[in-house]
Motif scaffolding. Structure first.
Motif, short mmCIF file in Angstrom:
data_model
loop_
_atom_site.label_atom_id
_atom_site.label_comp_id
_atom_site.label_asym_id
_atom_site.label_seq_id
_atom_site.Cartn_x
_atom_site.Cartn_y
_atom_site.Cartn_z
N THR A 17 0.82 -1.22 0.00
CA THR A 17 0.00 0.00 0.00
C THR A 17 0.85 1.26 0.00
O THR A 17 0.50 2.26 -0.63
CB THR A 17 -0.94 0.02 1.22
N GLU A 39 -6.17 -6.30 -3.48
CA GLU A 39 -6.79 -5.78 -2.25
C GLU A 39 -6.11 -4.50 -1.79
O GLU A 39 -6.78 -3.57 -1.33
CB GLU A 39 -6.74 -6.85 -1.16
N ALA A 40 -4.79 -4.44 -1.91
CA ALA A 40 -4.07 -3.22 -1.53
C ALA A 40 -4.53 -2.05 -2.39
O ALA A 40 -4.71 -0.92 -1.89
CB ALA A 40 -2.56 -3.43 -1.69
N ARG A 49 -7.45 -1.70 -3.78
CA ARG A 49 -8.79 -1.32 -3.32
C ARG A 49 -8.71 -0.45 -2.07
O ARG A 49 -9.43 0.55 -1.95
CB ARG A 49 -9.62 -2.57 -3.03
N GLN A 50 -7.82 -0.81 -1.17
CA GLN A 50 -7.70 -0.07 0.10
C GLN A 50 -7.23 1.36 -0.09
O GLN A 50 -7.59 2.25 0.68
CB GLN A 50 -6.76 -0.81 1.05
#
Length: 345
Positions: A235, A260-261, A263-264
């Motif tokens: 991230t 997922e990173a 998205r975060q």
């Protein structure tokens, strides 16, 4: 060789125990103290003792397989190939997982463990992404037991057949795809620095960048293992004002973590960030968006390893040279041309 004539009594004498106690150790009896078990197996290693082999069922071959870890899509796909080929060849498969144990000498896949498995009827061994040493080879050579390695983390010693994929070319294929889309700010995420497959993929990544006339040293490299958490941990990289617009992940699991990173931190894949994985496991199909990835023929690798193990056990065939199966790029929804620099910030 002299080591084949060492008796159980000699092992017991060296260990300072009775012959009955030594016999319990090699029959995996539970009523033996850990320190006694260690003394007996250490004495056996020092003397070169090889326990008597339990006869397998007529017409079958007993193959012991050790995975670094089973709880991932990579291992499940290789296992599919191993079991499919074992069914065709009437082989019995004993599956183990390399894990944390009180004494590393007895970890599945260790030389001491190999010797005990031979005593229980093991006729061939397959190690999947496990470390390998000359001691492993010696433990198998004493009885002529075939030893095959799938995706070895380092170059396999002489006397061992290895089955892998063209990792360097896979790295080139992934990177050339991203470059062809117009990406110039690329990064590589995941892969253990001590892993030969990871280093080969990274070398292919850098080679393709250099061939394109870009500086390969300018591309960020975030090492790790081959796990989801490696991708999830990027991230900080994705929040950088000069962040990459494309990431080549060392495995599909790492790539899922990157998704997922992204998205975060509020990035859309593939609009803001393109992601390429490596393996083409079932997880690549289940991802959202579906993952562009480098396919290594994991099922075929498993089948080939089992074929070599069974044939080597049954007819004593010579060890084959290392085998590298071709990779191929599978383009799905996680890659696209980069957005403009202003839009990507």
């Amino acid at each position: 060789m002299a080591e084949t004539h060492v008796t159980l009594g000699q092992v017991a004498t060296r260990a300072g125990v009775s012959k009955a106690t030594a016999s319990k150790v090699f029959n995996d009896r539970a009523d033996v103290a850990p320190e006694t078990r260690t003394r007996v197996t250490t004495a056996a290693d020092e003397l070169g003792y090889v326990p008597a082999v339990r006869a397998p069922a007529p017409g079958t071959t007993q193959v012991w397989v050790v995975f670094d870890r089973l709880a991932n899509a990579y291992s499940a796909t290789v296992l599919d190939g191993l079991l499919a080929e074992a069914q065709v060849r009437d082989a019995i498969v004993i599956v183990n997982e390399f894990g944390n144990v009180a004494d590393d000498r007895f970890a599945p896949g260790s030389p001491a463990w190999i010797r005990q498995a031979q005593a229980r009827g093991a006729q061939a061994f397959i190690l999947v992404t496990n470390p390998l040493s000359d001691d492993h080879v010696a433990a198998c050579r004493r009885r002529g037991t075939p030893l095959i390695v799938v995706d070895p983390v380092a170059a396999a010693p002489d006397g061992v057949m290895s089955v892998g994929a063209t990792n360097w070319m896979g790295g080139v294929q992934a990177t050339e795809h991203l470059l062809s889309l117009g990406h110039t700010r690329l990064a590589y995420v995941g892969g253990e620095p001590t892993s030969t497959p990871a280093n080969e993929r990274l070398a292919g990544f850098r080679s393709a960048i250099e061939t394109a006339g870009l500086d390969p040293n300018a591309a960020p490299v975030v090492p790790g293992t081959f796990d989801y958490d490696d991708g999830l941990g990027c991230t900080t990289l994705l929040r950088d004002t000069d962040r990459p617009t494309a990431i080549f992940a060392a495995s599909d699991a790492v790539a899922l973590g990157v998704l997922e990173a992204a998205r975060q931190v509020g990035l859309r894949v593939p609009d803001d960030l393109s992601v390429v994985g490596f393996d083409d496991t079932f997880a690549a199909h289940a991802a959202s968006p579906q993952l562009t990835t480098v396919r290594q023929p994991l099922t075929q690798m498993g089948r080939m390893a089992m074929q070599a193990a069974v044939e080597g056990a049954r007819d004593g065939s010579r060890v084959s040279p290392p085998v590298q199966l071709a990779t191929s790029l599978v383009v799905r929804g996680s890659t696209a041309p980069p957005a403009s620099r202003e839009a990507s910030r």
